[in-house]
Design a protein around this motif. Structure first.
Motif, PDB file in Angstrom:
ATOM      1  N   THR A 164      -4.414  39.251 -12.519  1.00 29.48           N
ATOM      2  CA  THR A 164      -3.830  40.121 -13.989  1.00 29.48           C
ATOM      3  C   THR A 164      -4.835  40.683 -14.807  1.00 29.48           C
ATOM      4  O   THR A 164      -5.098  42.182 -14.199  1.00 29.48           O
ATOM      5  CB  THR A 164      -3.460  39.260 -14.746  1.00 29.48           C
ATOM      6  N   ILE A 402       1.059  45.271  -9.382  1.00 32.12           N
ATOM      7  CA  ILE A 402       1.160  44.184  -9.611  1.00 32.12           C
ATOM      8  C   ILE A 402       2.275  43.415  -9.680  1.00 32.12           C
ATOM      9  O   ILE A 402       3.185  42.213  -8.631  1.00 32.12           O
ATOM     10  CB  ILE A 402       0.049  43.722 -11.176  1.00 32.12           C
ATOM     11  N   TYR A 406       1.821  41.468  -5.652  1.00 33.65           N
ATOM     12  CA  TYR A 406       0.696  40.833  -6.026  1.00 33.65           C
ATOM     13  C   TYR A 406      -0.030  39.775  -5.156  1.00 33.65           C
ATOM     14  O   TYR A 406      -1.012  39.590  -5.575  1.00 33.65           O
ATOM     15  CB  TYR A 406       2.043  40.007  -7.030  1.00 33.65           C
ATOM     16  N   LYS A 410      -3.926  40.372  -5.152  1.00 31.97           N
ATOM     17  CA  LYS A 410      -3.993  38.245  -5.715  1.00 31.97           C
ATOM     18  C   LYS A 410      -5.328  38.041  -3.525  1.00 31.97           C
ATOM     19  O   LYS A 410      -6.144  37.992  -4.568  1.00 31.97           O
ATOM     20  CB  LYS A 410      -3.369  37.102  -5.334  1.00 31.97           C
TER      21      LYS A 410
END
Length: 456
Positions: A164, A402, A406, A410
């Protein structure tokens, strides 16, 4: 962020064999600099031609190389990895295997040209020795660089909070994703009839009898073998590590005495006649003659009918695509994963522009949830196959977000952390490694202070 990911990008570019094959003796134009040493890292040398050719290749792949100093630094980083990898006792020395692999690649490339002279001219090498040596050097650098990079970063991981934070920091710099699809497949190899198998086995047995009658195995391999990686070398593979070859081949080879020849052996690649040349410890040398098991038109049509009936069961709801892939697909990479095709980054999303032409053509006009008709393909290890494709999702071009991307974000965050780990490792190693940079780069402002010695 851009600087942090550049090393990974350029390191990846260096792993692509064909991109650097043009490192040959090129014709100098007026004003060109004669090739010389740009950088020395320990006992590893970086030539000016290395830098120019890698920069050219990076540009061909769409990467920006506007700042040559940053580009040179990325190459120095990689060369330091290679130098330290060769001194790392936990990294296996694979020099012999790499040399053999280079010879195999040379033979494979040669098989794509009418003669050796044409091939050498195309790749701008003067002799076969030069080209083989270049292939060997590239493969060695690839191997040692990857192994050391992996050793340094093997414990790297990122938490959800770190992902994040990464996104919040760099979201406006993240690239736009082009049109993508998620696909699943069922691939079947057409089965040969018993009569067809007997015909291939009979051909191999005739070759075996000719060898027993006085013909050399090497000459018969050059004439008859369908293996482009070994036919030109008389079927020879050297320094084969146990576990490298397919199981039927290895089992047959290791059950032979040195000089002994097998009966025909079936594998996924076809039918082999194998001769054990030498066995030493965990490695062995062997020759083989391969006759590919190419299905004929009738066998392909039979496979198409079988797969079409499976497709009907899926469409009628009598079987899920996932179950059908597990039960019937011959593609080992996807059958245990619901048939899902992975992209180059390991995700299930593939840019449409990167799809193989056959698949791109087959899915054209289809929507999410559709299943293509049965079609022929040769993408699986150059074997003729029949396949169906399910369009699991269609993703329009968009900025990375995101909530929807994601896993991809990541991976970017993880790559950044790995780069930082490597940068830290480099700084710790610098005091103990001789590094000399040509004065040509004296005006460069490097992120790391490499200039311990300067040579002109």
């Amino acid at each position: 962020m851009n600087k942090n990911v550049k090393f990974t990008l350029l390191f990846s570019l260096m792993l692509v064999f064909f991109g650097t094959l043009n490192k040959a003796q090129t014709h100098l134009k007026k004003g060109d600099m004669i090739d010389g040493i740009a950088v020395v890292v320990g006992d590893e040398i970086i030539l000016e031609s290395d830098i120019e050719e890698q920069a050219n290749f990076a540009k061909q792949q769409g990467a920006s190389v506007a700042n040559k100093c940053e580009f040179v630094e990325s190459i120095i980083n990689n060369k330091l990895l290679i130098y330290e990898a060769k001194r790392d006792t936990l990294i296996e020395n694979r020099s012999a295997a790499i040399k053999d692999q280079a010879n195999q690649k040379y033979a494979q490339i040669l098989g794509q040209f009418p003669d050796e002279k044409t091939m050498l001219s195309t790749y701008k090498f003067r002799t076969s020795y030069e080209m083989k040596n270049a292939i060997e050097k590239i493969d060695a650098d690839n191997y040692y660089g990857q192994m050391k990079f992996g050793r340094i970063t093997d414990k790297a991981d990122v938490t959800p909070n770190e992902v994040t934070d990464f996104f919040n920091t760099f979201q406006y710099q993240l690239p736009e994703v082009k049109d993508e699809v998620s696909l699943s497949q069922i691939v079947m190899y057409p089965k040969l009839t018993d009569a067809h198998k007997d015909e291939i086995i009979a051909r191999l047995n005739k070759i075996k009898q000719d060898i027993l009658a006085g013909e050399s195995f090497e000459s018969q391999a050059r004439i008859y073998s369908d293996d482009p990686g070994s036919a030109a070398k008389g079927g020879l593979y050297t320094n084969i590590a146990k576990g490298k070859m397919v199981k039927p081949f290895e089992a047959a080879a290791l059950n032979l005495q040195e000089g002994e020849m097998s009966d025909p052996v079936e594998s996924d690649f076809g039918y082999h006649l194998i001769q054990l040349v030498k066995k030493s410890g965990k490695q062995y040398d062997a020759r083989h003659i391969l006759l590919k098991a190419e299905p004929n038109a009738e066998e392909i049509q039979t496979a198409k009918k079988e797969l079409d009936s499976i497709r009907t069961l899926i469409i009628d709801g009598k079987m899920s695509f996932k179950d059908a892939a597990y039960r019937f697909s011959d593609d080992k990479q996807t059958k245990f994963n619901a048939g899902i095709i992975s992209g180059q980054d390991g995700s299930d999303k593939i840019e449409k522009l990167n799809l193989p032409p056959t698949i791109s053509y087959q899915i054209a006009g289809h929507n999410k949830g559709d299943i293509t008709d049965v079609f022929e393909d040769t993408a699986q290890q150059d074997r003729k196959t029949v396949a169906i494709i399910k369009i699991d999702d269609v993703i329009a071009a968009h900025k990375l977000d995101i909530t929807t991307d994601y896993n991809r974000i990541k991976q970017m965050a993880l790559n950044k952390k790995k780069n930082e780990m490597v940068e830290k490792w480099v700084k710790e190693k610098l005091p103990n490694v001789f590094i000399s940079i040509n004065d040509r780069y004296k005006d460069c402002t490097f992120k790391t202070d490499w200039r311990k010695t300067v040579t002109k």
